[in-house]
Design a protein around this motif. Structure first.
Motif, short mmCIF file in Angstrom:
data_model
loop_
_atom_site.label_atom_id
_atom_site.label_comp_id
_atom_site.label_asym_id
_atom_site.label_seq_id
_atom_site.Cartn_x
_atom_site.Cartn_y
_atom_site.Cartn_z
N UNK A 293 17.50 -22.17 -3.23
CA UNK A 293 18.03 -22.28 -4.59
C UNK A 293 19.02 -21.17 -4.92
N UNK A 294 18.75 -19.93 -4.48
CA UNK A 294 19.63 -18.80 -4.81
C UNK A 294 20.36 -18.26 -3.59
N UNK A 295 19.97 -18.73 -2.40
CA UNK A 295 20.55 -18.28 -1.13
C UNK A 295 20.22 -16.82 -0.81
N UNK A 296 19.27 -16.24 -1.51
CA UNK A 296 18.86 -14.86 -1.26
C UNK A 296 18.05 -14.78 0.04
N UNK A 297 18.24 -13.67 0.77
CA UNK A 297 17.50 -13.44 2.00
C UNK A 297 16.76 -12.11 1.91
N UNK A 298 15.52 -12.08 2.42
CA UNK A 298 14.73 -10.85 2.43
C UNK A 298 13.86 -10.83 3.68
N UNK A 299 13.52 -9.62 4.11
CA UNK A 299 12.64 -9.47 5.27
C UNK A 299 11.26 -9.03 4.81
N UNK A 300 10.23 -9.59 5.46
CA UNK A 300 8.85 -9.29 5.10
C UNK A 300 8.03 -9.04 6.36
N UNK A 301 6.94 -8.31 6.20
CA UNK A 301 5.99 -8.12 7.27
C UNK A 301 5.33 -9.45 7.62
N UNK A 302 5.08 -9.67 8.87
CA UNK A 302 4.49 -10.92 9.33
C UNK A 302 3.16 -11.21 8.65
N UNK A 303 2.37 -10.16 8.45
CA UNK A 303 1.02 -10.39 7.92
C UNK A 303 0.98 -10.84 6.47
N UNK A 304 2.10 -10.70 5.72
CA UNK A 304 2.10 -11.13 4.31
C UNK A 304 2.86 -12.44 4.11
N UNK A 305 3.34 -13.04 5.18
CA UNK A 305 4.19 -14.22 5.10
C UNK A 305 3.52 -15.37 4.35
N UNK A 306 2.28 -15.63 4.64
CA UNK A 306 1.58 -16.75 4.04
C UNK A 306 1.57 -16.63 2.51
N UNK A 307 1.22 -15.45 2.02
CA UNK A 307 1.17 -15.22 0.58
C UNK A 307 2.56 -15.26 -0.04
N UNK A 308 3.53 -14.65 0.62
CA UNK A 308 4.90 -14.60 0.11
C UNK A 308 5.47 -16.01 -0.05
N UNK A 309 5.31 -16.82 0.97
CA UNK A 309 5.87 -18.18 0.93
C UNK A 309 5.18 -19.03 -0.13
N UNK A 310 3.87 -18.93 -0.23
CA UNK A 310 3.14 -19.69 -1.24
C UNK A 310 3.65 -19.36 -2.64
N UNK A 311 3.80 -18.07 -2.92
CA UNK A 311 4.30 -17.65 -4.24
C UNK A 311 5.76 -18.03 -4.45
N UNK A 312 6.53 -17.94 -3.35
CA UNK A 312 7.95 -18.22 -3.44
C UNK A 312 8.21 -19.68 -3.79
N UNK A 313 7.42 -20.58 -3.25
CA UNK A 313 7.60 -22.00 -3.56
C UNK A 313 7.40 -22.25 -5.06
N UNK A 314 6.39 -21.61 -5.64
CA UNK A 314 6.17 -21.75 -7.09
C UNK A 314 7.35 -21.17 -7.87
N UNK A 315 7.85 -20.04 -7.40
CA UNK A 315 8.98 -19.38 -8.08
C UNK A 315 10.24 -20.25 -8.01
N UNK A 316 10.49 -20.86 -6.86
CA UNK A 316 11.66 -21.73 -6.71
C UNK A 316 11.55 -22.93 -7.64
N UNK A 317 10.36 -23.55 -7.70
CA UNK A 317 10.15 -24.70 -8.58
C UNK A 317 10.49 -24.33 -10.03
N UNK A 318 10.00 -23.18 -10.46
CA UNK A 318 10.25 -22.74 -11.84
C UNK A 318 11.72 -22.41 -12.06
N UNK A 319 12.35 -21.78 -11.07
CA UNK A 319 13.75 -21.39 -11.21
C UNK A 319 14.68 -22.59 -11.28
N UNK A 320 14.37 -23.60 -10.47
CA UNK A 320 15.21 -24.81 -10.48
C UNK A 320 15.16 -25.47 -11.85
N UNK A 321 13.96 -25.55 -12.43
CA UNK A 321 13.84 -26.14 -13.77
C UNK A 321 14.57 -25.29 -14.81
#
Length: 524
Positions: free
Chosen positions: A412-440
């Motif tokens: 949605x914003x084309x932003x890129x960020x790097x994250x530690x492998x061990x937090x990926x699951x949580x980051x992506x789960x939260x990010x999907x909610x954030x993208x849904x809200x941002x698109x609306x």
């Protein structure tokens, strides 16, 4: 001069995806699409839309004029819509059924407004058999196989369903009858555009019968709200809830409720309608019931529907010059993982991490694609998934993984960020909610900036031509004025907003008194 190898794999669209040319120690590498990109939305919205539908692999024109082939990726999005809506219907007490594609012609004549509204769009079956031409030129209609009564290919199903309800309803104990069907319909449109207006399209149509007028109106309003909730919470598209004017009502309805959306080019799109039918169809087909006092009454009816037009709304509300932008709740693939590697050993190491992440996300109900194709380069994959609107892209490179890092890009914003492998699951789960809200929010802000109040006809025409969007204006309530404004400007009254406040004013065209503003717009 000696030449190295020339490698040029071609895609199904006949453009080069990658090549390598070597001249002694000099090498040229190319990876990506050599096909022309999308037209700019701001320069030619129509061409942009048509190309996006094609390049995102959603649909294409068929051999039958005015009809479309919905391709697997496009149908996967429609399936997500269908599954979500179907659950919402069932949660409100409705059951699915199926009714015939063909309607006896005599049925349409039973409800005068209904036949007048659909007569020009009906496809008619007159014969039931072909035969070989006597001159050997092919096949012709067998004149001896003429139907006793011609059949209409359904443009909508009120008539055939109400003729059936006559057999299903005898007593108040049989009510309410809450039925929905998923089907295709045919309306012989002259000007067509994929998803928005085609001769055949997919939809759902709900048809309900009730013992009282109040129950039927409540049902009509409830289903409008179901559609609005779906549009806003799943599609990320803000809508205006309203009533259609008398001239814009569904043929045969006493009242039509609607949700209206605003596309990025400033045009409106009717995203769903819910109709209070009164007793019109019950009287036309003599559908009666014995009430609790053992008196015969005609039942009260509703009908409501949305179609593959919602696909067009989804595309035009959010997408950009690089392709689709899909809300995570409706994206067939929510996360794509792209490996960056050299050699099988690096791929094996990355695959282990990628599949572990994929399994963890899928356990949470998140759809994931691990794109380990070795026939195209990473650059092509990035562009491909960007065109298809996948909300989150995860890039796993050998060097980054050695440092325990993974790159995430949001569509949605084309932003890129790097994250530690061990937090990926949580980051992506939260990010999907954030993208849904941002698109609306982005679509909602756009709509808010493109609703303009005007108080004169000159101002109305200027805003319509220079800005577009929804125009809030007073109207004298007559069909004559409504038609005159439409003829002169091509703008129609999209709805009378349900939240419109009483406000004394005068009609922008005639100067006659008005008590409420309505929303005008050019529309699809």
């Amino acid at each position: 001069m000696t030449f190295g190898e020339l490698v040029y794999p071609f895609s199904k669209d006949n453009h080069i995806e990658s090549f390598n040319i070597g001249f002694n120690n000099f090498k040229i590498n190319y990876s990506g699409s050599m096909a022309k990109g999308l037209p700019k939305r701001s320069e030619d919205f129509s061409a942009w839309y048509n190309e996006l539908v094609k390049k995102a692999d959603l649909a294409e024109n068929s051999a039958v004029r005015g009809c479309m082939v919905v391709k697997p990726y496009g149908f996967a999005i429609w399936e997500k819509m269908q599954q979500t809506l179907d659950k919402m219907f069932k949660d409100t007490g409705h059951s699915n059924a199926y009714f015939p594609l063909f309607i006896p012609k005599s049925y349409l004549s039973k409800e005068a407004d209904h036949v007048e509204g659909f007569a020009k769009e009906c496809a008619v079956v007159t014969h039931y058999r072909l035969k070989n031409a006597e001159d050997g030129s092919g096949v012709v209609v067998d004149p001896d196989a003429k139907l006793e009564e011609e059949l209409i290919v359904r443009p909508t199903s009120e008539t055939v369903i109400w003729s059936t309800y006559k057999n299903w309803i005898q007593s108040y104990r049989d009510l309410p009858l809450l039925v929905n069907q998923w089907a295709n319909v045919v309306r012989w449109e002259m000007r067509t555009r994929i998803f928005l207006r085609t001769a055949e399209f997919l939809w759902q149509e709900g048809h309900t019968a009730h013992a009282t007028k109040a129950e039927a109106i409540q049902e009509t309003e409830q289903m409008m709200e179901v559609y609005a909730t779906f549009a806003e919470q799943f599609m990320g598209v803000p809508v205006v809830r309203g009533l259609k004017t008398e001239s814009e009502r569904f043929a045969g309805a006493e009242e039509t409720y609607c949700i209206e959306a605003l596309m990025q080019d400033g045009k409106a799109l009717q995203a769903g309608t819910s109709h209070f039918l009164g007793q019109n169809f019950a009287k036309a087909f003599d559908v009666t019931f014995s009430n609790q006092n053992n008196e015969l009454e005609h039942v009260w009816g509703t009908s409501w529907g949305v179609s593959t037009r919602l696909m067009g709304a989804l595309i035009m509300s959010h997408s950009d010059d690089e392709g689709l932008v899909l809300p995570p709740k409706l994206a067939p693939i929510q996360v794509v993982i792209v490996p960056i590697y050299k050699g099988d050993d690096q791929l094996a190491a990355i695959s282990e991490k990628a599949n572990a992440l994929k399994d963890a996300l899928q356990a949470k109900g998140i759809s994931v694609k691990f794109d380990d194709r070795d026939t195209v380069r990473p650059g092509f994959k990035f562009a491909d998934w960007e065109m298809k609107g996948v909300p989150v892209r995860v890039t796993m490179g050998h060097r980054d993984l050695e440092q325990g890092l993974v790159e995430i890009a949001r569509r949605d914003t084309k932003e890129k960020s790097s994250y530690k492998v061990e937090v990926m699951e949580e980051v992506i789960t939260n990010l999907l909610d954030e993208i849904q809200e941002n698109i609306y929010k982005k679509a909602s802000d756009f709509r808010a900036d493109n609703i303009t109040e005007v108080n004169s006809y000159e101002e109305f025409k200027e805003v319509l031509e220079t800005k577009g969007g929804f125009i809030s204006a007073h109207w004298d309530g007559t069909a004559e004025t409504e038609e005159l404004i439409k003829e002169e400007t091509k703008a129609t009254i999209r709805c009378i907003p349900l939240d419109a406040k009483d406000e004394e004013g005068v009609c922008i065209k005639t100067g006659k008194p008005s008590t409420k503003r309505v929303l005008f717009a050019k529309a699809y």
